[in-house]
Scaffold this active site. Structure first.
Site, PDB file in Angstrom:
ATOM      1  N   ASP A 246       5.050  50.637 -34.302  1.00  0.00           N
ATOM      2  CA  ASP A 246       4.340  50.536 -35.574  1.00  0.00           C
ATOM      3  C   ASP A 246       5.353  50.271 -36.668  1.00  0.00           C
ATOM      4  OD1 ASP A 246       1.380  51.119 -36.481  1.00  0.00           O
ATOM      5  OD2 ASP A 246       2.653  51.914 -38.077  1.00  0.00           O
TER       6      ASP A 246
ATOM      7  N   ASP B  43       8.098  45.291 -37.318  1.00  0.00           N
ATOM      8  CA  ASP B  43       7.260  44.425 -38.144  1.00  0.00           C
ATOM      9  C   ASP B  43       6.934  43.223 -37.270  1.00  0.00           C
ATOM     10  OD1 ASP B  43       6.207  42.512 -39.850  1.00  0.00           O
ATOM     11  OD2 ASP B  43       7.696  42.806 -41.429  1.00  0.00           O
TER      12      ASP B  43
ATOM     13  N   TYR C 108      -9.595  37.153 -43.241  1.00  0.00           N
ATOM     14  CA  TYR C 108      -9.523  38.070 -42.091  1.00  0.00           C
ATOM     15  C   TYR C 108     -10.341  37.528 -40.932  1.00  0.00           C
ATOM     16  CZ  TYR C 108     -10.217  42.430 -39.430  1.00  0.00           C
ATOM     17  OH  TYR C 108     -10.269  43.390 -38.442  1.00  0.00           O
TER      18      TYR C 108
ATOM     19  N   LYS D 213      -8.876  36.450 -37.291  1.00  0.00           N
ATOM     20  CA  LYS D 213      -9.339  37.051 -36.037  1.00  0.00           C
ATOM     21  C   LYS D 213      -9.960  36.006 -35.110  1.00  0.00           C
ATOM     22  CE  LYS D 213      -8.248  41.436 -36.380  1.00  0.00           C
ATOM     23  NZ  LYS D 213      -7.212  41.992 -35.473  1.00  0.00           N
TER      24      LYS D 213
END
Length: 262
Positions: free
Chosen positions: A52, A74, A167, A171
């Site tokens: 993470d 990252d 977004y 996706k």
């Protein structure tokens, strides 16, 4: 109707992932899909690199015990992604599975898409998926193959006024990358699939106002929100040898949300 309690505490046998080594991104704070997925994978017998950007992966790994190791990454920076897989090989000897959960929130930010919004969302969801998948393939190929599970979204299939258009587009790109990687690297015995969650009661959604929560739950055919465990168990199946002839698919785990016409 199935209750949240029944969904959360359903009993599943272990050992689905015995002997496997998994890299899981997006393993941040407790009660997130990533952290719950890491816990389910350990319960199923896997060793896990908990990755993470936030630093919270350290607490997650400590809670999971010796089967887990943290790594700060990252996923928009290729050198860090490459180092993540090298670390997994150094600590656990190999990589069999990638589960790419990392992402940033996709709620609508304004009436128009800004350059900042586009870059913020596509860099993590789209570029991050491309980079993690690329280096997962490199790490898995010497071992004779492996499995990748990308996290997409129900928003990738249709449009919702509450969801950022950038977004949803990013996706949708995750779905496309999933299928492309499945086709291109199938000959190396690498399976690539995606989970597309609907509205799920991860940590951030505990703050949703009651009226909005009722509206979002009502969109699912099952009339409730999903639980992080329900996403994690589908990811575990797709990553396991029981899904040995499943590749190139995007599985909506959305309680029937995307089955509706509107």
């Amino acid at each position: 109707m199935t209750t949240d309690n029944q969904a959360t505490h359903a009993h599943f046998p272990g050992h689905l992932l015995d002997g496997k080594v998994a890299v899981i991104t997006g393993v941040g704070a407790a009660e997130t899909i990533g952290a719950v997925t890491a816990a389910v994978f350990v319960q199923e017998g896997a060793q896990v690199v908990c990755a993470d950007i936030s630093g919270a992966q350290k607490d997650t790994a400590v809670a999971l015990g010796p089967a887990a190791a943290p790594f700060q990454v990252d996923i928009t920076r290729e050198e860090e992604v490459e180092a993540m897989f090298a670390h997994a090989v150094e600590v656990f000897g190999r990589v069999d599975i990638l589960v790419n959960v990392a992402g940033n929130p996709g709620g609508r930010r304004g009436d128009e898409i800004t350059v900042e919004e586009y870059q913020s969302l596509t860099s993590v969801h789209l570029l991050g998926t491309a980079l993690t998948n690329k280096h997962a393939v490199r790490a898995m190929t010497p071992n004779g193959g492996g499995a990748i599970v990308n996290f997409s979204s129900a928003a990738s299939f249709n449009t919702d006024k509450l969801i950022s258009m950038a977004y949803a587009a990013a996706k949708s790109g995750v779905n496309s990358l999933t299928k492309s990687y499945a086709v291109h690297y199938g000959p190396q015995n690498i399976r690539v699939n995606a989970v597309a969650p609907g509205f799920t009661m991860s940590k951030k959604n505990h703050r949703v106002p009651a009226e909005a929560l009722a509206m979002l739950e009502g969109k699912a055919a099952l009339g409730r929100a999903g639980q992080p465990e329900e996403q994690a168990h589908v990811a575990a199946f797709l990553a396991s040898d029981r899904a040995s002839f499943v590749s190139g698919v995007v599985v909506p785990v959305d309680g029937g949300w995307t089955s509706r016409l509107a």
